[in-house]
Write an enzyme that holds these catalytic residues in place. Sequence first.
Site, mmCIF file in Angstrom:
data_model
loop_
_atom_site.group_PDB
_atom_site.id
_atom_site.type_symbol
_atom_site.label_atom_id
_atom_site.label_comp_id
_atom_site.label_asym_id
_atom_site.label_seq_id
_atom_site.Cartn_x
_atom_site.Cartn_y
_atom_site.Cartn_z
ATOM 1 N N LYS A 42 58.942 62.071 122.515
ATOM 2 C CA LYS A 42 59.343 60.801 121.938
ATOM 3 C C LYS A 42 59.244 59.655 122.948
ATOM 4 C CE LYS A 42 62.810 63.131 119.109
ATOM 5 N NZ LYS A 42 64.247 63.431 119.036
ATOM 6 N N GLY A 43 59.225 60.010 124.231
ATOM 7 C CA GLY A 43 59.425 59.022 125.300
ATOM 8 C C GLY A 43 58.498 57.828 125.307
ATOM 9 N N GLU A 98 51.757 57.975 128.138
ATOM 10 C CA GLU A 98 52.941 58.768 128.500
ATOM 11 C C GLU A 98 53.999 57.853 129.113
ATOM 12 O OE1 GLU A 98 54.837 61.051 128.110
ATOM 13 O OE2 GLU A 98 54.329 62.863 129.225
ATOM 14 N N ASP A 102 55.685 63.232 136.025
ATOM 15 C CA ASP A 102 56.637 63.795 136.987
ATOM 16 C C ASP A 102 55.978 64.999 137.673
ATOM 17 O OD1 ASP A 102 59.158 64.212 138.215
ATOM 18 O OD2 ASP A 102 59.863 65.449 136.571
ATOM 19 N N LYS A 130 55.824 59.397 139.284
ATOM 20 C CA LYS A 130 56.652 59.906 140.393
ATOM 21 C C LYS A 130 55.784 60.851 141.228
ATOM 22 C CE LYS A 130 60.869 60.965 137.989
ATOM 23 N NZ LYS A 130 61.847 62.012 137.642
ATOM 24 N N PHE A 151 66.217 60.219 138.412
ATOM 25 C CA PHE A 151 66.131 60.489 136.976
ATOM 26 C C PHE A 151 66.371 59.170 136.250
ATOM 27 C CE2 PHE A 151 67.492 61.768 132.750
ATOM 28 C CZ PHE A 151 66.451 62.633 132.428
ATOM 29 N N ASP A 158 65.028 59.111 127.905
ATOM 30 C CA ASP A 158 66.376 59.457 127.446
ATOM 31 C C ASP A 158 67.127 60.348 128.425
ATOM 32 O OD1 ASP A 158 64.801 61.856 126.957
ATOM 33 O OD2 ASP A 158 66.531 62.586 125.833
ATOM 34 N N ARG A 164 67.312 55.609 125.197
ATOM 35 C CA ARG A 164 65.904 55.224 125.017
ATOM 36 C C ARG A 164 65.761 53.753 124.690
ATOM 37 N NH1 ARG A 164 62.948 60.025 124.585
ATOM 38 N NH2 ARG A 164 63.940 61.724 123.479
#
Length: 178
Positions: A42-43, A98, A102, A130, A151, A158, A164
């Site tokens: 969902k990001g 995206e 990470d 990152k 984080f 989220d 979000r």
Amino acid sequence: MKHDIEKVYFTEEMIQNRVKELGAQLSADYKGKNPLLVGVLKGSFIFLADLARQMDIHCEIEFITVSSYGAGTETSGKVTMTKALGSVVENRHVIIVEDILDTGLTLEFLRNYLLDLKPASLKICTMLDKPSRRRVPIKADYVGYECVDAFYVGYGLDYAGNYRNLPYIGSLKPEIYS
Ligand code: 5GP
């Protein structure tokens, strides 16, 4: 919600300025190619919505859903697809959109999945990168901002389903996790 934020790393203004630049760059690079933007749910939903509106060329939009995190802050290391693509990818110029790159496990999985479908080209566009956390050698072609190991929440990212909808990107106070 904002009381839960320890530090704002990327303000709304920084994000919007950078998304504008990325949109202009993609518009130039993909002129006449009608690219297929594939958002990773969902990001990426907010980033993709903003990015697409900063592109002044024809483009199509699709979503794919993968999952590797569960409710925590560490990847489980196992990526699974929960919603496959609805569009034909063969001979299309595909751009994966995206929220954050990470360990790279998610994008490596997606890249292999999409390459099997024989696109004309395949590129990766991520809002955050990152690099210090990478476990597999994968690089994005378009990056909003490189970031340090933390984080992050906000702008689509989220923690356990929340945050979000923050218009900026920040980190959470430690007590939120406990
Ligand atoms: P990777 O497979 O590269 O380790 O992770 C990619 C996915 O992990 C991202 O799409 C995102 O859902 C999640 N992720 C990685 N880092 C963060 C972070 O700092 N905050 C949040 N909220 N999600 C993250």
